[in-house]
Design a protein around this motif. Sequence first.
Motif, PDB file in Angstrom:
ATOM      1  N   MET A 107      34.910  46.210  60.528  1.00 42.70           N
ATOM      2  CA  MET A 107      33.850  46.037  59.552  1.00 42.70           C
ATOM      3  C   MET A 107      34.227  46.685  58.222  1.00 42.70           C
ATOM      4  O   MET A 107      34.000  46.110  57.179  1.00 42.70           O
ATOM      5  N   ALA A 108      34.788  47.899  58.299  1.00 47.13           N
ATOM      6  CA  ALA A 108      35.173  48.602  57.077  1.00 47.13           C
ATOM      7  C   ALA A 108      36.243  47.819  56.317  1.00 47.13           C
ATOM      8  O   ALA A 108      36.253  47.827  55.083  1.00 47.13           O
ATOM      9  N   ASP A 109      37.119  47.115  57.060  1.00 49.54           N
ATOM     10  CA  ASP A 109      38.146  46.306  56.404  1.00 49.54           C
ATOM     11  C   ASP A 109      37.527  45.171  55.608  1.00 49.54           C
ATOM     12  O   ASP A 109      37.979  44.864  54.507  1.00 49.54           O
ATOM     13  N   LYS A 110      36.475  44.562  56.157  1.00 45.94           N
ATOM     14  CA  LYS A 110      35.808  43.460  55.452  1.00 45.94           C
ATOM     15  C   LYS A 110      35.103  43.963  54.199  1.00 45.94           C
ATOM     16  O   LYS A 110      35.098  43.292  53.175  1.00 45.94           O
ATOM     17  N   ILE A 111      34.513  45.149  54.286  1.00 50.09           N
ATOM     18  CA  ILE A 111      33.840  45.722  53.122  1.00 50.09           C
ATOM     19  C   ILE A 111      34.863  46.039  52.044  1.00 50.09           C
ATOM     20  O   ILE A 111      34.671  45.691  50.870  1.00 50.09           O
ATOM     21  N   SER A 112      35.964  46.658  52.425  1.00 47.98           N
ATOM     22  CA  SER A 112      37.019  46.987  51.453  1.00 47.98           C
ATOM     23  C   SER A 112      37.589  45.724  50.830  1.00 47.98           C
ATOM     24  O   SER A 112      37.884  45.699  49.629  1.00 47.98           O
ATOM     25  N   GLU A 113      37.740  44.683  51.640  1.00 50.61           N
ATOM     26  CA  GLU A 113      38.256  43.416  51.114  1.00 50.61           C
ATOM     27  C   GLU A 113      37.284  42.820  50.094  1.00 50.61           C
ATOM     28  O   GLU A 113      37.687  42.340  49.040  1.00 50.61           O
ATOM     29  N   TRP A 114      35.966  42.872  50.406  1.00 45.25           N
ATOM     30  CA  TRP A 114      34.964  42.348  49.478  1.00 45.25           C
ATOM     31  C   TRP A 114      35.008  43.129  48.173  1.00 45.25           C
ATOM     32  O   TRP A 114      34.983  42.542  47.083  1.00 45.25           O
ATOM     33  N   ILE A 115      35.065  44.460  48.282  1.00 46.79           N
ATOM     34  CA  ILE A 115      35.095  45.307  47.086  1.00 46.79           C
ATOM     35  C   ILE A 115      36.344  45.022  46.273  1.00 46.79           C
ATOM     36  O   ILE A 115      36.282  44.914  45.035  1.00 46.79           O
ATOM     37  N   ALA A 116      37.496  44.876  46.925  1.00 47.20           N
ATOM     38  CA  ALA A 116      38.750  44.582  46.212  1.00 47.20           C
ATOM     39  C   ALA A 116      38.658  43.243  45.479  1.00 47.20           C
ATOM     40  O   ALA A 116      39.067  43.138  44.313  1.00 47.20           O
ATOM     41  N   GLN A 117      38.117  42.229  46.136  1.00 45.08           N
ATOM     42  CA  GLN A 117      37.982  40.922  45.487  1.00 45.08           C
ATOM     43  C   GLN A 117      37.010  40.986  44.320  1.00 45.08           C
ATOM     44  O   GLN A 117      37.243  40.373  43.272  1.00 45.08           O
ATOM     45  N   ARG A 118      35.918  41.730  44.494  1.00 47.24           N
ATOM     46  CA  ARG A 118      34.940  41.853  43.405  1.00 47.24           C
ATOM     47  C   ARG A 118      35.525  42.648  42.247  1.00 47.24           C
ATOM     48  O   ARG A 118      35.311  42.302  41.082  1.00 47.24           O
ATOM     49  N   ALA A 119      36.263  43.718  42.545  1.00 47.88           N
ATOM     50  CA  ALA A 119      36.908  44.511  41.488  1.00 47.88           C
ATOM     51  C   ALA A 119      37.882  43.641  40.702  1.00 47.88           C
ATOM     52  O   ALA A 119      37.961  43.720  39.473  1.00 47.88           O
ATOM     53  N   TYR A 120      38.618  42.793  41.398  1.00 49.04           N
ATOM     54  CA  TYR A 120      39.557  41.876  40.747  1.00 49.04           C
ATOM     55  C   TYR A 120      38.805  40.903  39.839  1.00 49.04           C
ATOM     56  O   TYR A 120      39.212  40.649  38.701  1.00 49.04           O
ATOM     57  N   ALA A 121      37.681  40.389  40.326  1.00 47.34           N
ATOM     58  CA  ALA A 121      36.879  39.461  39.522  1.00 47.34           C
ATOM     59  C   ALA A 121      36.340  40.160  38.271  1.00 47.34           C
ATOM     60  O   ALA A 121      36.340  39.579  37.176  1.00 47.34           O
ATOM     61  N   ILE A 122      35.894  41.405  38.413  1.00 49.31           N
ATOM     62  CA  ILE A 122      35.411  42.171  37.257  1.00 49.31           C
ATOM     63  C   ILE A 122      36.543  42.365  36.257  1.00 49.31           C
ATOM     64  O   ILE A 122      36.358  42.203  35.051  1.00 49.31           O
ATOM     65  N   TRP A 123      37.719  42.700  36.757  1.00 52.24           N
ATOM     66  CA  TRP A 123      38.899  42.876  35.902  1.00 52.24           C
ATOM     67  C   TRP A 123      39.184  41.590  35.118  1.00 52.24           C
ATOM     68  O   TRP A 123      39.426  41.633  33.911  1.00 52.24           O
ATOM     69  N   GLU A 124      39.130  40.446  35.805  1.00 50.24           N
ATOM     70  CA  GLU A 124      39.352  39.167  35.119  1.00 50.24           C
ATOM     71  C   GLU A 124      38.255  38.885  34.100  1.00 50.24           C
ATOM     72  O   GLU A 124      38.531  38.411  33.001  1.00 50.24           O
ATOM     73  N   GLU A 125      36.993  39.159  34.452  1.00 40.99           N
ATOM     74  CA  GLU A 125      35.866  38.922  33.551  1.00 40.99           C
ATOM     75  C   GLU A 125      35.992  39.741  32.271  1.00 40.99           C
ATOM     76  O   GLU A 125      35.541  39.314  31.208  1.00 40.99           O
ATOM     77  N   GLU A 126      36.588  40.928  32.387  1.00 43.67           N
ATOM     78  CA  GLU A 126      36.752  41.805  31.225  1.00 43.67           C
ATOM     79  C   GLU A 126      38.030  41.515  30.441  1.00 43.67           C
ATOM     80  O   GLU A 126      38.376  42.258  29.529  1.00 43.67           O
ATOM     81  N   GLY A 127      38.722  40.451  30.799  1.00 42.54           N
ATOM     82  CA  GLY A 127      39.920  40.075  30.055  1.00 42.54           C
ATOM     83  C   GLY A 127      41.187  40.759  30.537  1.00 42.54           C
ATOM     84  O   GLY A 127      42.145  40.891  29.790  1.00 42.54           O
TER      85      GLY A 127
END
Length: 94
Positions: A1-21
């Motif tokens: 379960m913790a792996d899925k949460i970390s994966e979600w957070i990593a993907q969201r962090a990447y999306a935020i990074w892309e959104e910010e240029g």
Amino acid sequence: MADKISEWIAQRAYAIWEEEGRPGGRDGEHWRLASDEWTRLTQSAVVTREKSLKRVNKAATETPTEGQSDKVEPAPLKKGRNTKVAASRKGIEG
């Protein structure tokens, strides 16, 4: 379960990074933002679930008052494309 949460957070962090240029040196901040978002989403889901359970429990313990029935009547079908398709599958004219 913790792996899925970390994966979600990593993907969201990447999306935020892309959104910010794709700025450099802000990966920690993006991870924190994504983690905070996960926390808000899960807390919101827990609150929503608790409210739903309270409504269900309340409805289950209530008895019908005078003039009310515990029998639920289905809503009438509206004429339209979907009902015609369903009726034709059952061999009923719509």
